[in-house]
Structures are given as C-alpha cells and as structure tokens.
Design a protein around this motif. Structure first.
Motif, mmCIF file in Angstrom:
data_model
loop_
_atom_site.group_PDB
_atom_site.id
_atom_site.type_symbol
_atom_site.label_atom_id
_atom_site.label_comp_id
_atom_site.label_asym_id
_atom_site.label_seq_id
_atom_site.Cartn_x
_atom_site.Cartn_y
_atom_site.Cartn_z
ATOM 1 N N LEU A 189 24.269 -5.953 59.962
ATOM 2 C CA LEU A 189 23.182 -6.909 60.184
ATOM 3 C C LEU A 189 23.670 -8.245 60.744
ATOM 4 C CD1 LEU A 189 21.248 -6.193 56.862
ATOM 5 C CD2 LEU A 189 20.684 -5.350 59.144
ATOM 6 N N LEU A 190 24.975 -8.323 61.019
ATOM 7 C CA LEU A 190 25.558 -9.550 61.588
ATOM 8 C C LEU A 190 25.238 -10.775 60.728
ATOM 9 C CD1 LEU A 190 24.661 -8.971 65.366
ATOM 10 C CD2 LEU A 190 26.761 -8.342 64.158
ATOM 11 N N MET A 191 25.451 -10.631 59.414
ATOM 12 C CA MET A 191 25.116 -11.695 58.475
ATOM 13 C C MET A 191 26.321 -12.540 58.084
ATOM 14 S SD MET A 191 22.390 -9.758 55.960
ATOM 15 C CE MET A 191 22.119 -11.243 55.005
ATOM 16 N N GLY A 192 27.479 -12.200 58.576
ATOM 17 C CA GLY A 192 28.658 -12.972 58.190
ATOM 18 C C GLY A 192 28.968 -12.808 56.712
ATOM 19 N N ASP A 193 29.121 -13.932 56.004
ATOM 20 C CA ASP A 193 29.454 -13.888 54.577
ATOM 21 C C ASP A 193 28.224 -14.091 53.692
ATOM 22 O OD1 ASP A 193 31.341 -13.741 52.419
ATOM 23 O OD2 ASP A 193 31.062 -15.896 52.147
ATOM 24 N N SER A 194 27.041 -14.195 54.274
ATOM 25 C CA SER A 194 25.837 -14.450 53.471
ATOM 26 C C SER A 194 25.270 -13.146 52.923
ATOM 27 C CB SER A 194 24.781 -15.171 54.314
ATOM 28 O OG SER A 194 24.381 -14.352 55.404
ATOM 29 N N VAL A 195 24.371 -13.281 51.937
ATOM 30 C CA VAL A 195 23.658 -12.130 51.369
ATOM 31 C C VAL A 195 22.158 -12.394 51.476
ATOM 32 C CG1 VAL A 195 25.551 -11.643 49.758
ATOM 33 C CG2 VAL A 195 23.626 -13.054 49.009
ATOM 34 N N GLY A 196 21.381 -11.380 51.182
ATOM 35 C CA GLY A 196 19.938 -11.547 51.297
ATOM 36 C C GLY A 196 19.274 -12.063 50.034
ATOM 37 N N MET A 197 19.799 -11.652 48.867
ATOM 38 C CA MET A 197 19.171 -12.046 47.599
ATOM 39 C C MET A 197 20.149 -11.844 46.466
ATOM 40 S SD MET A 197 16.633 -8.779 46.999
ATOM 41 C CE MET A 197 15.959 -8.912 48.646
ATOM 42 N N ILE A 198 19.773 -12.370 45.309
ATOM 43 C CA ILE A 198 20.525 -12.146 44.077
ATOM 44 C C ILE A 198 19.578 -11.529 43.057
ATOM 45 C CG2 ILE A 198 21.718 -13.249 42.142
ATOM 46 C CD1 ILE A 198 22.807 -15.289 44.074
ATOM 47 N N GLU A 199 19.955 -10.374 42.573
ATOM 48 C CA GLU A 199 19.156 -9.649 41.576
ATOM 49 C C GLU A 199 19.587 -10.076 40.176
ATOM 50 O OE1 GLU A 199 18.705 -5.234 41.952
ATOM 51 O OE2 GLU A 199 19.879 -5.298 40.095
ATOM 52 N N ILE A 200 18.606 -10.374 39.309
ATOM 53 C CA ILE A 200 18.897 -10.913 37.982
ATOM 54 C C ILE A 200 18.249 -10.040 36.912
ATOM 55 C CG2 ILE A 200 18.620 -12.907 36.446
ATOM 56 C CD1 ILE A 200 18.459 -14.657 38.951
ATOM 57 N N ASP A 201 19.006 -9.725 35.875
ATOM 58 C CA ASP A 201 18.495 -9.038 34.683
ATOM 59 C C ASP A 201 18.534 -10.002 33.504
ATOM 60 O OD1 ASP A 201 17.880 -6.547 35.761
ATOM 61 O OD2 ASP A 201 19.961 -5.894 35.627
ATOM 62 N N THR A 202 17.521 -9.912 32.644
ATOM 63 C CA THR A 202 17.443 -10.785 31.479
ATOM 64 C C THR A 202 17.418 -9.955 30.205
ATOM 65 O OG1 THR A 202 15.017 -10.824 31.503
ATOM 66 C CG2 THR A 202 16.157 -12.491 32.813
ATOM 67 N N GLU A 203 17.606 -10.614 29.080
ATOM 68 C CA GLU A 203 17.620 -9.911 27.801
ATOM 69 C C GLU A 203 16.228 -9.507 27.346
ATOM 70 O OE1 GLU A 203 17.743 -14.002 25.091
ATOM 71 O OE2 GLU A 203 19.535 -12.769 25.320
ATOM 72 N N ASP A 204 15.182 -10.120 27.884
ATOM 73 C CA ASP A 204 13.812 -9.789 27.521
ATOM 74 C C ASP A 204 12.926 -9.878 28.776
ATOM 75 O OD1 ASP A 204 11.335 -9.360 26.444
ATOM 76 O OD2 ASP A 204 11.399 -11.025 25.016
ATOM 77 N N PRO A 205 12.602 -8.752 29.389
ATOM 78 C CA PRO A 205 11.798 -8.796 30.623
ATOM 79 C C PRO A 205 10.422 -9.409 30.441
ATOM 80 C CG PRO A 205 12.030 -6.543 29.806
ATOM 81 C CD PRO A 205 12.970 -7.386 29.022
ATOM 82 N N ASP A 206 9.869 -9.361 29.229
ATOM 83 C CA ASP A 206 8.558 -9.957 28.992
ATOM 84 C C ASP A 206 8.615 -11.482 28.969
ATOM 85 O OD1 ASP A 206 7.210 -7.511 28.810
ATOM 86 O OD2 ASP A 206 7.812 -7.269 26.713
#
Length: 416
Positions: free
Chosen positions: A217-234
């Motif tokens: 995708l010719l993005m160099g060193d960048s990323v598209g997003m950061i996915e986060i998980d938590t201890e309580d989804p609610d």
C-alpha cells in the motif's frame, strides 16, 4: 401450601382419569403438552439467540477488538506513541497496530473484493480467532520474506484458490505516470486458509504480515489503526475516555458498540419481541389448564357438595384444585425443560432433518453471519422461564378453585 392426608388423596384422584372422565383427562393432557411445548420453545429460542449474540460478539471483537483508533486519512504516522499511550491506559488489556484496506483479488480470471489486513507476525500467531481456526496450511509460514498470505475459506472457494495458489492483489496506490496513477498488481502465495465462522470475514479477509502490507500500500512506516481490547467490553467507553482525549489530534477512537450498533440493536429488539411472543404462547397454554379445571369442577360438583357436608373446609377445597392445576403445569414445565435441552443438544441434526424434509437450506451462512447454529443457555434465564410458567399455571387455578370452594352443598344436594 401443605395438604392434609385426605386433601392429597383427593388431589391424586382428580389427577387420574376416572370412569366417564376421559374427556377431562384429555383436556388436562393437552394442557400439559401445551405448557411443555411453550417452555421448550422459549428455552430453545432464547438459548439460540444468546448463543448467536455471544458467538457473533466473540468473532467480531476477536478480529476487530473492543475499540480502534483509526488515523485521519487512513494512516497513523505517530502510531508508536499512541500504542504506548493505549497500553498505559488503566483497563486496557492489549493494543495492536494493524493495517486494513479494501482491495481487489484475482485468481485465474476470477475477481473478488477483499479486505486486506496487515498485522505483526507475533499478533497473527497470537490471535486465537485466526491461529486456532486454520483449516489448511500453516500460519507460521507468514513472514515478511515469504510474500505469503492467509485467506478465508469462503474466499478460497469463491476464487477457486487452494494452498500454494498465487493470488493477485490490485492496489490503487501505484506509480504516477503521464496518464495518471497506474494501479499496482502484486501476487502472493496462499500459505494458509482459515475459517473463523463469520461468513463475511471468511469471504473477504486476506491476512498478511505488517511489512508486506506497508509495501503493498506504499504506506512507509505508518499503520492504519490500533486495535484495543479492554477488561470489560461493556465499559469500553468509560475505560477509553482518557485515551480518546489524547489521540483526538491524530485519529478517531471508535468502540465496538458504534461499529456494530445496528446489528446488536436489531438482535436486542428481536430477542425482546421473541420473548414476548413466546411468553404469550405459554399464557395460551395455561388457559387450557384453566378450562380443564373448570370442567373438572363442573363434573365434581356433587362430590364437592358431599365433601362439604362431611366437614371439608373452603380452604381445603381451594388447596386441592390449586394443587391439581399446579401439578399439571409443573409436569409440563419439567417436560418442556427436558425437551428443550435435548433439542438444543441435537440442534444441528434437527436442522439437517428439517432441511432434508423441506428440501431447503434452513441455516444460510450468507444471511445468518455465522456458519453454524450457536446456543448458549443462561441458567438464570431458564429459571426465570420456569418460574414465569409456574406463576401463570398457579394463577390459572385460582378461579376454578374459588368456584369449587363457593359451592353450596344444600343447593346441589337438593336436586340430587
């Protein structure tokens, strides 16, 4: 409600068929079957809907996390700082950088829209939703040097690709020429095929190492997003509120409730409507108990009058008929719970049998999201269903019981 010895004897006698009482017994048996079917239907449907929501939630959050920080313009250039900040946030269990981009894939003339996902090698191997659902190949072959990808099983079937096939990905991010931007077409070998159980994911996902996706995708060193998980989804909104304020200049934080709001709201509404409709079905079933008890009281009017003259109290008669109706309802509830659990255990066989008889596909993954019919029984919910049915059965006995207790023995025996 304790019954005396003679009250138990009379209640037992009324529960069993007597001479000339076959029709009353038939109505009582129909009442029991109706309660059984109502309870079984409610247990089965609520368990399936609970399982559907839980399975769908696990699959969706297993691939998309509880929340994502998505960069403006599709790129996060300062993603390492955001990643470190996310991991320091209290309540966050993990944070994963990734790239996600819709592209086109082709193989031997077949073209399909796909969703390319770039992840670090450690995250690919450590993600149980992917690593534990590999049906062919080896996910460990995915390395930056390999030029390999893992694809969903439905996508493999649609393209006609298999292990070792060379699938081409077409990216609009290409070289600029006098005639405009020339799309890039890069071929990758299929090293693994996975099936996570969500139709849309299995039909579209192409997983590759982060470095490979950045090059494509010719993005160099960048990323598209950061996915986060938590201890309580609610409580994801409350947990990530401090992080949202810190990253608002670089990207937007969106949680799973926003990303899948329409889907889970539809499930919640459907669950409520289904519970209400099937509860009405149980109410209709207990009306059969009411009618059978009324018929029993009419048939036993002379016996009731004789019992009154022999010293039976009004409260004793009330207890007798309440016991008869409640026992019928209780037997129906127990039978319904057993039937419900048996059908839930053999649900896949039942679906196959219905499909064989009807000649139609009952569970279509393209419409139901999941490839198999899930089920998750909530003991508290089952107890609530049983208690509700028992209360309805008890209420249905009150009118016949008070009617029997109000019988005037003088008026009845005068004409006998």
């Amino acid at each position: 409600m304790l019954l005396s010895r003679y009250e138990r004897t009379i209640a037992r006698r009324y529960l069993l068929p007597g001479r000339g009482e076959a029709f009353i017994f038939l109505v009582a048996a129909i009442s029991l079957i109706a309660v059984m079917l109502g309870v079984a239907a409610l247990v089965i449907v609520m368990s399936v809907m609970n399982g559907f929501r839980a399975e769908l939630f696990d699959k969706i959050t297993g691939l998309n996390g509880h929340a994502v920080v998505q960069g403006y313009g599709g790129q996060l250039r300062d993603w390492r700082e955001i990643l470190a900040e996310a991991k320091k946030t209290p309540g966050v269990t993990s944070a994963t950088p990734l790239i996600e981009q819709p592209l086109m894939a082709s193989f031997q003339g077949r073209v399909e829209g796909v969703l390319v996902r770039g992840m670090s090698i450690a995250d690919i191997r450590g993600n149980p939703t992917i690593s534990t659902n590999v049906v062919l190949g080896d996910i460990r072959q995915l390395t930056p040097e390999c030029e390999c990808v893992a694809i969903g099983s439905r996508l493999a079937n649609t393209l006609g690709a298999s292990l070792g096939s060379s699938v081409s990905l077409l990216s609009p991010q290409g070289l600029t020429s006098p005639f405009g931007t020339v799309p890039r077409i890069v071929s990758y070998r299929v090293a693994a095929i996975f099936e996570v159980g969500v139709y849309d994911y299995d039909k579209a996902f192409v997983v590759m190492p982060m470095e490979t996706a950045q090059t494509l995708l010719l993005m160099g060193d960048s990323v598209g997003m950061i996915e986060i998980d938590t201890e309580d989804p609610d409580r994801v909104g409350e947990i990530l509120r401090p992080l949202a304020e810190k990253v608002e200049t670089s990207g937007q934080l969106t949680d799973w409730r926003t990303l899948n709001a329409s889907l889970f709201e539809a499930l919640a509404v459907d669950r409520l409507v289904t519970f209400t409709v099937l509860s009405i079905l149980i109410m209709v079933a207990v009306f059969n108990i009411l009618s059978s008890l009324i018929m029993l009281v009419r048939a036993k009017t002379r016996d009731i009058a004789i019992l009154r003259t022999m010293g039976a109290t009004r409260s004793g008669l009330i207890k007798i008929f309440v016991t008869v109706g409640t026992v019928i309802g209780s037997l129906g509830i127990v039978a319904g719970l057993i039937l419900g659990f048996v059908l839930l255990y053999f649900r896949h066989g039942v679906l196959s049998a219905i499909g064989f008889v009807s000649g139609q596909q009952i569970w279509d993954p393209s419409m139901r999201y999941l490839t198999e019919l899930p089920a998750k029984t909530d003991p508290v919910e089952v107890a609530g269903i049983a208690l509700m049915a028992l209360v309805f059965s008890f209420l249905a006995t009150l009118y016949p019981a008070f009617k029997a207790a109000s019988t005037d023995p003088v008026q009845v025996l005068r004409y006998e």
